[in-house]
Design a protein around this motif. Structure first.
Motif, PDB file in Angstrom:
ATOM      1  N   GLU A   1       0.878  -1.220  -0.038  1.00  0.00           N
ATOM      2  CA  GLU A   1      -0.138   0.087   0.109  1.00  0.00           C
ATOM      3  C   GLU A   1       0.945   1.256  -0.083  1.00  0.00           C
ATOM      4  N   TYR A   2       1.931   1.166   0.973  1.00  0.00           N
ATOM      5  CA  TYR A   2       2.693   2.360   0.773  1.00  0.00           C
ATOM      6  C   TYR A   2       3.406   2.351  -0.500  1.00  0.00           C
ATOM      7  N   ASN A   3       3.878   1.248  -1.153  1.00  0.00           N
ATOM      8  CA  ASN A   3       4.430   1.248  -2.518  1.00  0.00           C
ATOM      9  C   ASN A   3       3.400   2.100  -3.429  1.00  0.00           C
ATOM     10  N   ARG A   4       2.370   1.928  -3.355  1.00  0.00           N
ATOM     11  CA  ARG A   4       1.315   2.267  -4.351  1.00  0.00           C
ATOM     12  C   ARG A   4       0.902   3.833  -3.928  1.00  0.00           C
ATOM     13  N   SER A   5       1.050   4.169  -2.768  1.00  0.00           N
ATOM     14  CA  SER A   5       0.961   5.588  -2.538  1.00  0.00           C
ATOM     15  C   SER A   5       1.897   6.410  -2.800  1.00  0.00           C
ATOM     16  N   VAL A   6       3.477   5.746  -3.016  1.00  0.00           N
ATOM     17  CA  VAL A   6       4.375   6.376  -3.546  1.00  0.00           C
ATOM     18  C   VAL A   6       4.257   6.719  -4.929  1.00  0.00           C
ATOM     19  N   GLN A   7       4.030   5.667  -5.470  1.00  0.00           N
ATOM     20  CA  GLN A   7       3.593   5.472  -7.223  1.00  0.00           C
ATOM     21  C   GLN A   7       2.408   6.670  -7.545  1.00  0.00           C
ATOM     22  N   GLU A   8       1.609   6.552  -6.559  1.00  0.00           N
ATOM     23  CA  GLU A   8       0.251   7.740  -6.755  1.00  0.00           C
ATOM     24  C   GLU A   8       0.895   9.239  -6.921  1.00  0.00           C
ATOM     25  N   ASN A   9       1.590   9.356  -5.749  1.00  0.00           N
ATOM     26  CA  ASN A   9       2.277  10.846  -5.661  1.00  0.00           C
ATOM     27  C   ASN A   9       3.198  10.914  -6.939  1.00  0.00           C
ATOM     28  N   VAL A  10       3.921  10.069  -7.421  1.00  0.00           N
ATOM     29  CA  VAL A  10       4.789  10.511  -8.538  1.00  0.00           C
ATOM     30  C   VAL A  10       3.890  10.688  -9.698  1.00  0.00           C
ATOM     31  N   SER A  11       3.080  10.156  -9.757  1.00  0.00           N
ATOM     32  CA  SER A  11       2.115  10.110 -11.031  1.00  0.00           C
ATOM     33  C   SER A  11       1.304  11.408 -10.814  1.00  0.00           C
ATOM     34  N   LEU A  12       0.871  11.770  -9.803  1.00  0.00           N
ATOM     35  CA  LEU A  12       0.057  13.241  -9.376  1.00  0.00           C
ATOM     36  C   LEU A  12       0.866  14.151  -9.728  1.00  0.00           C
ATOM     37  N   GLN A  13       2.252  14.231  -9.199  1.00  0.00           N
ATOM     38  CA  GLN A  13       2.982  15.280  -9.257  1.00  0.00           C
ATOM     39  C   GLN A  13       3.387  15.699 -10.849  1.00  0.00           C
TER      40      GLN A  13
ATOM     41  N   LEU B   1      -6.856  15.481  -5.604  1.00  0.00           N
ATOM     42  CA  LEU B   1      -5.509  14.879  -5.570  1.00  0.00           C
ATOM     43  C   LEU B   1      -5.185  14.564  -4.114  1.00  0.00           C
ATOM     44  N   SER B   2      -5.105  15.289  -3.316  1.00  0.00           N
ATOM     45  CA  SER B   2      -4.993  15.470  -1.968  1.00  0.00           C
ATOM     46  C   SER B   2      -5.641  13.980  -1.069  1.00  0.00           C
ATOM     47  N   GLN B   3      -6.881  13.862  -1.700  1.00  0.00           N
ATOM     48  CA  GLN B   3      -7.737  12.712  -0.984  1.00  0.00           C
ATOM     49  C   GLN B   3      -6.723  11.536  -1.364  1.00  0.00           C
ATOM     50  N   LEU B   4      -6.316  11.575  -2.730  1.00  0.00           N
ATOM     51  CA  LEU B   4      -5.850  10.128  -3.121  1.00  0.00           C
ATOM     52  C   LEU B   4      -4.491  10.121  -2.517  1.00  0.00           C
ATOM     53  N   SER B   5      -3.711  10.859  -2.149  1.00  0.00           N
ATOM     54  CA  SER B   5      -2.389  10.643  -1.327  1.00  0.00           C
ATOM     55  C   SER B   5      -2.474  10.099  -0.060  1.00  0.00           C
ATOM     56  N   THR B   6      -1.827   9.483   0.563  1.00  0.00           N
ATOM     57  CA  THR B   6      -1.808   9.180   1.702  1.00  0.00           C
ATOM     58  C   THR B   6      -0.573   9.779   2.572  1.00  0.00           C
ATOM     59  N   THR B   7       0.369  10.626   2.083  1.00  0.00           N
ATOM     60  CA  THR B   7       1.475  11.097   2.449  1.00  0.00           C
ATOM     61  C   THR B   7       1.241  12.837   2.640  1.00  0.00           C
ATOM     62  N   ASP B   8       1.411  13.125   3.888  1.00  0.00           N
ATOM     63  CA  ASP B   8       1.381  14.541   4.101  1.00  0.00           C
ATOM     64  C   ASP B   8       2.332  15.409   3.366  1.00  0.00           C
ATOM     65  N   GLU B   9       1.956  16.458   2.691  1.00  0.00           N
ATOM     66  CA  GLU B   9       3.068  16.942   1.831  1.00  0.00           C
ATOM     67  C   GLU B   9       3.898  17.835   2.514  1.00  0.00           C
ATOM     68  N   LEU B  10       3.488  18.457   3.705  1.00  0.00           N
ATOM     69  CA  LEU B  10       4.524  19.202   4.411  1.00  0.00           C
ATOM     70  C   LEU B  10       5.518  18.457   5.384  1.00  0.00           C
ATOM     71  N   THR B  11       5.126  17.199   5.954  1.00  0.00           N
ATOM     72  CA  THR B  11       5.863  16.683   6.913  1.00  0.00           C
ATOM     73  C   THR B  11       6.345  15.351   6.364  1.00  0.00           C
ATOM     74  N   LYS B  12       5.792  14.958   5.354  1.00  0.00           N
ATOM     75  CA  LYS B  12       6.269  13.530   4.491  1.00  0.00           C
ATOM     76  C   LYS B  12       6.000  12.437   5.353  1.00  0.00           C
TER      77      LYS B  12
END
Length: 657
Positions: free
Chosen positions: A471-483, A496-507
């Protein structure tokens, strides 16, 4: 190389594990892939997601298996024989060796215990040595178990052979568990005055133990008032007080015989349809053969029956691979908890896996994943897909470490990818990979020991780690795709923010990511009978920092606070940012005794971080903490409770000022 599948109900049942140890013992140093799996039962209602284990049973229909061994006795109280037969009819024409049950299908060979004469001997022992003439029976015949029905008939015939009356009201119907027997006695008999019998035979040891507990509550003395004899000779029989007289059905030997039958059949030899195994009584304290305060001698009574000592019992248990020896491996489990991380990509996992395997006592591991995870609810039927992908293969012995080797295969035809496992005989465990209702694939683990009870825990830990990494792998891939699509999708920033599971500021995890992983972590802990803490925290004085030093400095303070939490808490704890200055964490295994220690560490870490960042202020935070357990496991409610504690701490700080 022969491929033999072994199906048991669960790694946590001593009967199953003792048979499994016998099977594994026979195949040591033989050219065999022994693939073992606990499968529970289809649509299992025990636990939240125990039904997911049945996926392993479906996977074991793979065409590569040459024979199957089923520990049928382990399913006796949870799965009807007809259900097994319907499942087995869908397996291709291979020898099926059944332990303790005739499945009545083609190519089925089975073992059975010959207990008829032993029951006659036991009743004779109770009658002639102890003067018992009113002998009751705790029956499991109503479970539709063949063993339960046979033992009831043997009891009736034994009474007849000893010229004793059979009374229908002396048969107490129950299931193969201590709780069911206890409840049956509590329901049937209101007091000691209603108990007419002077001895009890039980269909297994657990039922005898449940009966003893109920009888003691009625004030009945064992063995002075009622003699009790079980069946199986499990470790529980020896650990109960008084030590339980029982019938030893040579469980370890049954495993060896079942393995030998499969081996002989696969090597072209004729084997009998049914193989009988002798049983013998073991008399201890619960029938009065050994006194309650003396158990140091072993002797033969006048009827030629064995009365057993501590020393003989311990030696016999050791030779049979007693599964209680797993207690010495608990340190490995704690170490494994410390090694796994809450956030790791699958690639990082493949790097760490050799170290995890050392602790987990695994020689090799094959992790196979679906193209897309599939959701299964309790009443759904698992369907083996046509395609899976080998995600990683790691073998400690030859230092192989492959990640995403681009191998696609059909699991209906093969589970052991022979390119890697063809020259590695031994025992394997097939474990479905699932988290909650989501199925991800399976892992196949080559074992370096026979501590099957330990593996039941270790594989749950690894399953949780692998699925979280997915799941973390998928969230990282989603973030790359979203960027990469950011310009095109600017107007959809909220989505987009709802699709990501990682906080943009704190990581660290954002609210969505935290709620998902934290709730799953709690559910997993509850399944393993563990508990832990839920922390709710906020950064003190963020408004003052923003007003005095600006919002950029406020953001730096939030980032620093996130860093403090991840440094103070353990690598496998789940940490997330819920909103502006609010943080939360789930810490499995921590107790309330750890709260002050964590509080002190946070305080010191805040001082260090403030000094390192050269802040014109000193970071501080307030926390609220609550405990989760089997009764309190809803994350939203737990955070609300922790927030109330946080509010109290905030007010206390204001009062002190």
């Amino acid at each position: 190389m022969k491929n033999i599948a072994v199906i048991i109900y669960s790694f946590t049942i001593e009967y199953s594990l003792t048979i499994l140890n016998g099977i594994a013992k026979f195949y040591e140093n033989k050219d065999v892939h022994l693939v073992i799996s606990q499968v529970k039962r289809p649509h299992c209602t025990a636990g939240l997601y125990e039904y997911q284990y049945w996926a392993a049973a479906e996977l074991l229909k793979s065409k590569e298996f040459d024979a199957m061994i089923i520990v049928s006795g382990s399913f006796s109280s949870v799965l009807h024989t007809e259900e097994f037969i319907n499942y087995l009819k869908k397996i291709r024409d291979i020898p099926i060796i059944s332990v303790a049950a005739d499945l009545g299908i083609k190519n089925n060979y089975y073992t059975k215990t010959e207990s008829a004469q032993t029951y006659v001997d036991v009743v004779s022992h109770l009658k002639n040595k102890h003067g018992c003439k009113k002998i009751a029976f705790i029956s499991a015949a109503q479970t539709a178990s063949q063993e339960g029905q046979v033992r009831l008939e043997n009891y009736k015939n034994a009474l007849k052979a000893n010229n004793l009356e059979f009374r229908e009201d002396f048969v107490i119907n129950s299931e193969f568990t201590s709780l069911s027997a206890y409840n049956a006695f509590i329901t049937r008999f209101n007091s000691k005055d209603n108990i007419e019998f002077d001895a009890i035979l039980a269909s297994n040891d657990l039922m005898a133990i449940g009966a003893i507990k109920a009888l003691k509550e009625f004030g009945v003395r064992i063995p002075q008032d009622v003699k009790v004899i079980g069946f199986d000779d499990t470790t529980y029989a020896y650990k109960t007080k008084p030590k339980l007289s029982t019938i030893n059905q040579n469980i370890f030997e049954q495993g060896i015989i079942a393995a030998e039958l499969a081996w002989e059949k696969l090597n072209g030899h004729e084997i009998p349809k049914v193989t009988s195994i002798s049983v013998n009584p073991i008399y201890r304290q619960s029938c009065g053969c050994i006194s309650l305060d003396c158990e140091t001698n072993i002797y033969m009574d006048e009827y030629g029956s064995i009365c057993e000592s501590d020393e003989i019992f311990q030696e016999r248990r050791k030779s049979n691979g007693d599964y209680f020896n797993f207690l010495s491996e608990i340190d490995n489990i704690y170490t494994l908890f410390d090694l796994v991380k809450s956030e790791s990509t699958l690639k990082n996992l493949s790097f760490d896996m050799p170290y995890l395997m050392d602790t987990a006592q695994l020689d090799a591991i094959q992790i196979c994943l679906l193209d897309q995870p599939v959701k299964y609810q309790r009443n759904d039927s698992y369907k083996v897909p046509y395609n899976m992908n080998l995600n990683m293969y790691i073998n400690k012995n030859d230092a192989t470490n492959l990640y995403e080797p681009q191998i696609n295969f059909n699991p209906q035809k093969t589970l052991l990818l022979n390119k890697y496992f063809k020259d590695t005989p031994g025992a394997f465990i097939l474990q479905p990979l699932f988290s909650g209702p989501i199925q991800y694939g399976y892992m196949l683990c080559k074992l370096s020991s026979q501590n099957f009870a330990v593996y039941s825990i270790i594989l749950k830990i690894l399953t949780n780690y692998i699925t979280q990494s997915y799941e973390y792998n998928r969230s990282v891939q989603e973030n790359v795709s979203l960027q990469s699509k950011n310009e095109e999708l600017t107007q959809n920033n909220v989505d987009l923010s709802q699709l990501s599971t990682t906080d943009e500021l704190t990581k660290i995890l954002n609210r969505r990511g935290f709620f998902d992983l934290a709730q799953r972590s709690i559910d997993m802990a509850i399944e393993m009978n563990a508990s832990g803490l839920v922390f709710f925290a906020d950064l003190d004085g963020l408004k003052k920092i923003n007003d005095t030093y600006g919002h950029k400095m406020g953001d730096k303070a939030i980032k620093a606070m996130a860093s403090v939490f991840t440094k103070v808490l353990r690598a496998n704890d789940i940490v997330g940012r819920l909103s502006g200055d609010e943080f939360a964490a789930v810490t499995v295994g921590m107790t309330k005794d750890h709260i002050n220690q964590v509080r002190d560490k946070l305080k010191q870490a805040c001082k260090r971080e403030s000094k390192i960042k050269k802040f014109p202020f000193t970071l501080s935070c307030s926390i609220g903490v609550t405990e989760f357990n089997s009764k309190h496991k809803n994350l939203t409610k737990l955070l609300t409770a922790a927030d109330e504690q946080l509010y109290i701490e905030k007010n206390q700080k204001k009062t002190r000022k």
